[in-house]
Scaffold this active site. Structure first.
Site, PDB file in Angstrom:
ATOM      1  CE  LYS A 274      16.128  38.820  61.522  1.00  0.00           C
ATOM      2  NZ  LYS A 274      14.682  38.648  61.280  1.00  0.00           N
TER       3      LYS A 274
ATOM      4  CG  ASP B 207      13.579  33.835  63.799  1.00  0.00           C
ATOM      5  OD1 ASP B 207      13.318  33.624  65.003  1.00  0.00           O
ATOM      6  OD2 ASP B 207      12.925  34.602  63.076  1.00  0.00           O
TER       7      ASP B 207
ATOM      8  CE  LYS C  45      10.551  32.207  62.566  1.00  0.00           C
ATOM      9  NZ  LYS C  45       9.563  33.179  62.105  1.00  0.00           N
TER      10      LYS C  45
ATOM     11  CG  ASP D  20      15.961  35.465  60.362  1.00  0.00           C
ATOM     12  OD1 ASP D  20      15.550  36.178  59.428  1.00  0.00           O
ATOM     13  OD2 ASP D  20      15.544  35.567  61.531  1.00  0.00           O
TER      14      ASP D  20
ATOM     15  CG  ASP E 260       9.007  34.532  65.161  1.00  0.00           C
ATOM     16  OD1 ASP E 260      10.240  34.565  64.922  1.00  0.00           O
ATOM     17  OD2 ASP E 260       8.176  33.947  64.440  1.00  0.00           O
TER      18      ASP E 260
ATOM     19  CD  GLU F 253      14.037  37.264  65.100  1.00  0.00           C
ATOM     20  OE1 GLU F 253      12.805  37.184  65.262  1.00  0.00           O
ATOM     21  OE2 GLU F 253      14.589  37.105  63.998  1.00  0.00           O
TER      22      GLU F 253
ATOM     23  NE  ARG G  10       9.773  43.695  64.242  1.00  0.00           N
ATOM     24  CZ  ARG G  10       8.569  43.667  63.694  1.00  0.00           C
ATOM     25  NH1 ARG G  10       7.605  44.440  64.165  1.00  0.00           N
ATOM     26  NH2 ARG G  10       8.318  42.885  62.658  1.00  0.00           N
TER      27      ARG G  10
HETATM   28  N1  BES Z   1      12.839  36.044  60.242  1.00  0.00           N
HETATM   29  C1  BES Z   1      11.445  36.268  60.347  1.00  0.00           C
HETATM   30  C2  BES Z   1      10.841  36.797  59.045  1.00  0.00           C
HETATM   31  C3  BES Z   1      10.833  35.828  57.888  1.00  0.00           C
HETATM   32  C4  BES Z   1       9.731  35.020  57.659  1.00  0.00           C
HETATM   33  C5  BES Z   1      11.888  35.766  57.017  1.00  0.00           C
HETATM   34  C6  BES Z   1       9.727  34.146  56.599  1.00  0.00           C
HETATM   35  C7  BES Z   1      11.895  34.894  55.956  1.00  0.00           C
HETATM   36  C8  BES Z   1      10.815  34.082  55.734  1.00  0.00           C
HETATM   37  C9  BES Z   1      11.158  37.311  61.434  1.00  0.00           C
HETATM   38  O1  BES Z   1      12.027  37.311  62.505  1.00  0.00           O
HETATM   39  C10 BES Z   1       9.799  37.009  61.961  1.00  0.00           C
HETATM   40  O2  BES Z   1       9.631  35.987  62.563  1.00  0.00           O
HETATM   41  N2  BES Z   1       8.871  37.915  61.723  1.00  0.00           N
HETATM   42  C11 BES Z   1       7.538  37.781  62.172  1.00  0.00           C
HETATM   43  C12 BES Z   1       7.159  39.090  62.834  1.00  0.00           C
HETATM   44  C13 BES Z   1       5.890  39.044  63.608  1.00  0.00           C
HETATM   45  C14 BES Z   1       6.035  38.176  64.813  1.00  0.00           C
HETATM   46  C15 BES Z   1       5.543  40.454  64.010  1.00  0.00           C
HETATM   47  C16 BES Z   1       6.648  37.510  60.974  1.00  0.00           C
HETATM   48  O3  BES Z   1       6.885  38.103  59.931  1.00  0.00           O
HETATM   49  O4  BES Z   1       5.752  36.683  61.092  1.00  0.00           O
HETATM   50 ZN    ZN Z   2      13.922  36.601  62.138  1.00  0.00          ZN
HETATM   51 MN    MN Z   3      11.465  35.913  64.012  1.00  0.00          MN
END
Ligand code: BES
Ligand code: ZN
Ligand code: MN
Length: 498
Positions: free
Chosen positions: A269, A274, A281, A292, A351, A353, A355
């Site tokens: 990824k 992000d 966020k 990220d 967010d 993104e 996947r």
């Molecule tokens: N990059 C983030 C996941 C992340 C969070 C990595 C904290 C490192 C530290 C990912 O893109 C994300 O935002 N995931 C969301 C998914 C949700 C919206 C389904 C999450 O985990 O809150």
């Molecule tokens: Zn992310």
């Molecule tokens: Mn995200």
């Protein structure tokens, strides 16, 4: 930091610091530690007793030499219990010792090969572990910091592994060489994820990949926006559309001489930043989102190590890379995206993104036949909640492959834990208007992420590694620094070598 090997006697080497060791519960030092003790007229054993040094793993006893040997100082590092001793303890002890050597401003260090005299631990494995522990533990991301005027940072120039037994030298040489290649790859992955996001853009990642390919004789292909559209990589284009730095797709191929024994595909990824997109966020969650792209950094650097180690396995690296930003061109909640494999995805949250861009990359990998497809992603905050910053979350469609990846991780000291798949979780991703949606409620979100990706993995054996927790630390741990850890470069290299 240069790592050298020298045949000889630790008590005769001119250097700033000599590193020796002691198992827990041992009061009378033996081996090379014993030789240093005798050269110091028993002063080392005196100090071990006097300062109640127990030999606890990673504890350090610092002893001056009063000119009795050429080295200025001796550091005794605790190896812990003999029964619990292995490569991981060697890496940790070597890291603890090198950190202290740095603190006392040593420039030249001599060390014995921890564990080399022990049954069951071949000299090559010991040398690889000492080298990895030393280089990983000596890592710091300090290039943007000014050195205090009164305390110019001294870098350790040279670490000499000293061994008496000439017969062991070729094995030690082999271990140092592979250890250096692997640790350098992990440290480079740390650097890439620690650099600020203004510098590491999708275009810059592509440039780094191309340069790596030229240096190491890898096949390289970079797709720009136009090619991405022709190739139906719509998810990547949509996620990246709000950014001033356009998306890229990177493909690198390591092709061994002769017929490859296996074909492995590594996908990372590569979200260079992000922000969350329109599902923005909150500021406190945006912090560190420069990392990220740690999955992309890990697979790129793994391939660099593979190109230098030259195993008879073909390795393909795929990196979808873009920024998840906000503008009038942002993709929206309620949008429906069609991934490369034709699956339609309702956007529930911009967010989620990672996947989406991985869906396109996995679709592409599914068009070829691989013995293993591994994707590496900072995918979900939920994975940090579930497994702390201790275990990488492992999911997949093939139990034998899952077991092999976890075993490779265990061998190199990168902890991994499998999370289960279940149709009930997959059902959370059912959409009224598309084939599936990209997120649902927060329950089991790491598993939701994994099961979303499974829809795109096709028929290849596939494993997903969620490194959201393990790729970044807020406080240092053994040979891992604060900040980006380089996880899981060493697991991936080990997996391919196996
Ligand atoms: N990059 C983030 C996941 C992340 C969070 C990595 C904290 C490192 C530290 C990912 O893109 C994300 O935002 N995931 C969301 C998914 C949700 C919206 C389904 C999450 O985990 O809150
Ligand atoms: Zn992310
Ligand atoms: Mn995200």
């Amino acid at each position: 930091m240069d790592i050298q090997i020298q045949q000889g006697d630790l008590t005769r080497i001119a250097c700033d610091v000599v590193i020796v060791n002691l198992f827990a519960g041992v009061t009378e030092p033996g081996g090379a530690t014993g030789a240093v003790n005798r050269a110091l007229d028993g002063w080392l054993a005196d100090q071990i007793a006097d300062q109640r040094f127990t030999g606890k793993l990673n504890s350090i006893l610092e002893v001056p030499t009063f000119g009795k040997i050429p080295a200025k100082r001796v550091l005794v590092v605790g190896l812990g219990e003999r029964d619990a001793f292995g490569a991981e303890q060697i890496r940790q002890a070597a890291a603890a010792a090198i950190k202290r050597a740095k603190e006392v401003k040593a420039r030249t260090v001599a060390t014995l090969l921890h564990g080399a005299g022990l049954a069951g631990l071949p000299a090559e494995a010991c040398a690889r572990a000492v080298t990895e522990g030393t280089l990983l533990g000596g890592y710091a991301f300090a290039k943007y910091k000014r050195a205090p005027a009164d305390d110019p940072t001294t870098e350790i120039e040279r670490v000499v592994i000293v061994e008496r037994d000439a017969e062991k030298l070729p094995a030690i040489e082999a271990g140092v060489t592979s250890g250096r290649i692997i640790a350098e790859a992990a440290n480079l992955a740390r650097d890439l994820a620690n650099e600020p996001p203004d510098l590491i853009t999708p275009g810059e990642l592509a440039r780094i990949a191309r340069e790596m390919a030229e240096t190491h004789g890898l096949r390289c292909e970079i797709w720009d926006e136009q090619r991405l559209a022709e190739e139906r990589m719509r998810c990547l284009l949509m996620v990246g559309r709000a950014s001033a730095h356009p998306p890229r797709f990177i493909r690198l191929d390591y092709v061994p001489e002769g017929t490859p024994r296996k074909r492995v595909c590594l996908i990372g990824k590569g979200i260079c930043y992000d922000s969350g997109g329109l599902s923005l966020k909150p500021s406190e969650f945006m912090k560190h989102m420069k990392t990220d792209m740690a999955g992309a950094a890990a697979v790129l650097c793994t391939l660099r190590a593979i190109a230098r180690l030259k195993p008879d396995v073909a390795v393909t690296v795929l990196v979808p890379t873009c920024e998840n930003m906000v503008s009038g061109l942002s993709y929206k909640v309620d949008d429906i995206l069609r991934a490369r494999n034709g699956t339609t995805i309702e956007i529930d949250n911009t967010d989620a993104e990672g996947r989406l861009i991985l869906a396109d990359a996995l679709s592409l990998a599914a068009e070829e036949s691989f013995d293993a497809v591994l994707d590496v992603a900072t995918l979900t905050g939920g994975c940090i909640i579930a497994l702390a910053r201790v275990w990488t979350g492992v999911m997949g469609n093939n139990q034998a492959l899952i077991d092999a990846v976890i075993a490779a991780g265990a061998a190199v000291g990168e902890k991994m834990w499998q999370l289960p798949f279940d149709p009930e979780v997959r059902a959370l991703l059912d959409s009224d208007v598309a084939d599936l949606k990209n997120s649902a409620s927060r329950e089991g979100s790491a598993i939701q992420g994994g099961m979303f990706l499974q829809e795109f993995a096709g028929g290849n054996p596939w494993v997903h590694l969620d490194i959201a927790g393990t790729s970044y630390l807020d406080k240092p741990r053994a040979y891992e620094p604060k900040g980006s850890t380089g996880v899981p470069v060493r697991t991936l290299v080990e997996f391919v070598l196996r």
